[in-house]
Design a protein around this motif. Structure first.
Motif, PDB file in Angstrom:
ATOM      1  N   GLU A   7       0.829  -1.191   0.000  1.00 23.48           N
ATOM      2  CA  GLU A   7       0.000   0.000   0.000  1.00 23.48           C
ATOM      3  C   GLU A   7       0.870   1.251   0.000  1.00 23.48           C
ATOM      4  OE1 GLU A   7      -3.025   0.401   2.916  1.00 23.48           O
ATOM      5  OE2 GLU A   7      -4.338  -1.088   1.965  1.00 23.48           O
ATOM      6  N   TYR A   8       0.479   2.218  -0.797  1.00 19.69           N
ATOM      7  CA  TYR A   8       1.151   3.512  -0.830  1.00 19.69           C
ATOM      8  C   TYR A   8       0.099   4.560  -1.152  1.00 19.69           C
ATOM      9  CZ  TYR A   8       1.227   2.428  -5.867  1.00 19.69           C
ATOM     10  OH  TYR A   8       0.878   2.089  -7.159  1.00 19.69           O
ATOM     11  N   HIS A  18       1.102  -4.695  -6.157  1.00 17.32           N
ATOM     12  CA  HIS A  18       1.460  -6.099  -5.902  1.00 17.32           C
ATOM     13  C   HIS A  18       2.938  -6.284  -6.205  1.00 17.32           C
ATOM     14  CE1 HIS A  18       0.490 -10.350  -5.342  1.00 17.32           C
ATOM     15  NE2 HIS A  18       1.306 -10.606  -6.356  1.00 17.32           N
ATOM     16  N   LEU A  19       3.689  -6.712  -5.203  1.00 13.79           N
ATOM     17  CA  LEU A  19       5.143  -6.844  -5.299  1.00 13.79           C
ATOM     18  C   LEU A  19       5.530  -8.295  -5.527  1.00 13.79           C
ATOM     19  CD1 LEU A  19       7.788  -5.084  -4.853  1.00 13.79           C
ATOM     20  CD2 LEU A  19       7.785  -6.044  -2.529  1.00 13.79           C
ATOM     21  N   LEU A  60       7.045  -4.310  -9.176  1.00 17.33           N
ATOM     22  CA  LEU A  60       5.848  -3.802  -8.511  1.00 17.33           C
ATOM     23  C   LEU A  60       4.776  -3.535  -9.558  1.00 17.33           C
ATOM     24  CD1 LEU A  60       4.306  -2.698  -6.044  1.00 17.33           C
ATOM     25  CD2 LEU A  60       5.316  -0.454  -6.550  1.00 17.33           C
ATOM     26  N   ALA A  61       3.692  -4.318  -9.500  1.00 14.35           N
ATOM     27  CA  ALA A  61       2.535  -4.032 -10.341  1.00 14.35           C
ATOM     28  C   ALA A  61       1.755  -2.900  -9.660  1.00 14.35           C
ATOM     29  CB  ALA A  61       1.669  -5.274 -10.493  1.00 14.35           C
ATOM     30  N   ALA A  62       1.733  -1.746 -10.272  1.00 11.93           N
ATOM     31  CA  ALA A  62       1.179  -0.541  -9.648  1.00 11.93           C
ATOM     32  C   ALA A  62      -0.339  -0.493  -9.781  1.00 11.93           C
ATOM     33  CB  ALA A  62       1.789   0.698 -10.284  1.00 11.93           C
ATOM     34  N   ASP A  63      -0.949   0.271  -8.893  1.00 12.86           N
ATOM     35  CA  ASP A  63      -2.387   0.530  -8.919  1.00 12.86           C
ATOM     36  C   ASP A  63      -2.577   2.007  -9.248  1.00 12.86           C
ATOM     37  OD1 ASP A  63      -5.101   0.824  -8.439  1.00 12.86           O
ATOM     38  OD2 ASP A  63      -4.931   0.638  -6.256  1.00 12.86           O
ATOM     39  N   MET A  64      -3.164   2.297 -10.394  1.00  9.98           N
ATOM     40  CA  MET A  64      -3.341   3.693 -10.798  1.00  9.98           C
ATOM     41  C   MET A  64      -4.709   4.256 -10.428  1.00  9.98           C
ATOM     42  SD  MET A  64      -0.664   5.118 -12.187  1.00  9.98           S
ATOM     43  CE  MET A  64      -1.355   6.463 -13.160  1.00  9.98           C
ATOM     44  N   LEU A  99       6.692   4.641  -8.353  1.00 13.57           N
ATOM     45  CA  LEU A  99       8.156   4.598  -8.448  1.00 13.57           C
ATOM     46  C   LEU A  99       8.797   4.828  -7.083  1.00 13.57           C
ATOM     47  CD1 LEU A  99       8.968   6.581 -11.729  1.00 13.57           C
ATOM     48  CD2 LEU A  99       9.277   4.135 -11.327  1.00 13.57           C
ATOM     49  N   SER A 100       8.273   5.775  -6.336  1.00 17.61           N
ATOM     50  CA  SER A 100       8.832   6.075  -5.015  1.00 17.61           C
ATOM     51  C   SER A 100       8.648   4.904  -4.065  1.00 17.61           C
ATOM     52  CB  SER A 100       8.168   7.329  -4.438  1.00 17.61           C
ATOM     53  OG  SER A 100       8.454   8.461  -5.235  1.00 17.61           O
ATOM     54  N   ALA A 101       7.481   4.249  -4.136  1.00 20.70           N
ATOM     55  CA  ALA A 101       7.222   3.098  -3.270  1.00 20.70           C
ATOM     56  C   ALA A 101       8.198   1.968  -3.564  1.00 20.70           C
ATOM     57  CB  ALA A 101       5.779   2.625  -3.448  1.00 20.70           C
TER      58      ALA A 101
END
Length: 239
Positions: A7-8, A18-19, A60-64, A99-101
């Motif tokens: 979570e971020y 999802h990492l 990291l599969a990001a959530d937009m 990216l920061s996460a």
């Protein structure tokens, strides 16, 4: 492979990515963010993150969209994607948050980051590259190429790779030509556009069978060749 949700936040929105990484490797590794299609973060992007991790990276599969929302039809896609595209600064901020996460994780070499994206995610990757995100590589698979904020001269740091279908109506020839001119005018040091003949939109996703969108169709050859092109760039810039 070790997997877990991460979570971020971006402003008031909670995002849940999802990492995926190989837990048997102790050394820091390059990190790659995977940006999802217009339907939201689901099985396809998570599977691509696993494939990236198998190459030796932390993925990291990001959530937009926030709270891992997923669209059920094209109308919902238009609402979720259109809302972000209408505010490119918000779109870029959410991409930066991912990216920061990833960069903050102890197992990631924050000096070696890359981003890939599919469909809507491909346009997210290009927006990050345009604003000068600290990326070694930015790879767009069948993403839209138009932008409201073109890259400024000497702003793009990433090696940019665009992988597109020659018959994709979401990236028509005039849009491809405009993107190429943008890269030239911005004096981007390293950019490529690879166009696959007889190939429509969504060519990397086996679930793209034309039922939801007539012009989105999987193409095994283009999928295989585009993934190989991405790996070749990664081998060069993330080594």
């Amino acid at each position: 492979m070790q997997t877990c949700d991460v979570e971020y936040r971006c402003d008031e929105v909670t995002l849940r990515g999802h990492l995926v990484f190989d837990e048997t490797v102790a050394a820091k590794r390059p990190g790659v963010v995977v940006f999802h299609e217009g339907l939201g973060l689901g099985d396809f992007a998570i599977e691509r993150a696993r494939m990236i991790a198998e190459l030796g990276y932390v993925a990291l599969a990001a959530d937009m969209f926030g709270e891992r929302r997923q669209a059920r039809n094209l109308q919902e896609v238009a609402t979720l994607v259109g809302g972000l595209r209408a505010e490119p600064e918000k779109l870029r901020a959410r991409g930066r948050a991912a990216l920061s996460a990833l960069a903050a994780l102890p197992l990631v070499d924050a000096g070696k980051l890359a981003a890939i994206g599919f469909c809507f995610g491909g346009s997210v990757v290009l927006e990050l590259a345009r604003e000068g995100a600290d990326l070694k590589a930015a790879v767009s698979f069948h993403g839209a190429l138009a932008t409201k904020i073109p890259a400024a001269p000497d702003q793009v740091k990433a090696g940019v790779l665009v992988l597109t279908g020659a018959d994709d109506p979401l990236a028509p020839p005039e849009q491809v030509a405009a993107f190429e001119n943008e890269m030239r005018e911005a004096q981007v040091r390293d950019w490529q556009v690879i166009s696959y003949g007889n190939t429509l939109h969504g060519f990397t996703n086996p679930a793209a069978d034309g039922s939801m969108m007539r012009t989105a169709l999987y193409n095994e050859q283009a999928d295989r060749r585009s993934w190989a092109a991405m790996k070749s760039l990664f081998d060069e810039v993330l080594a």
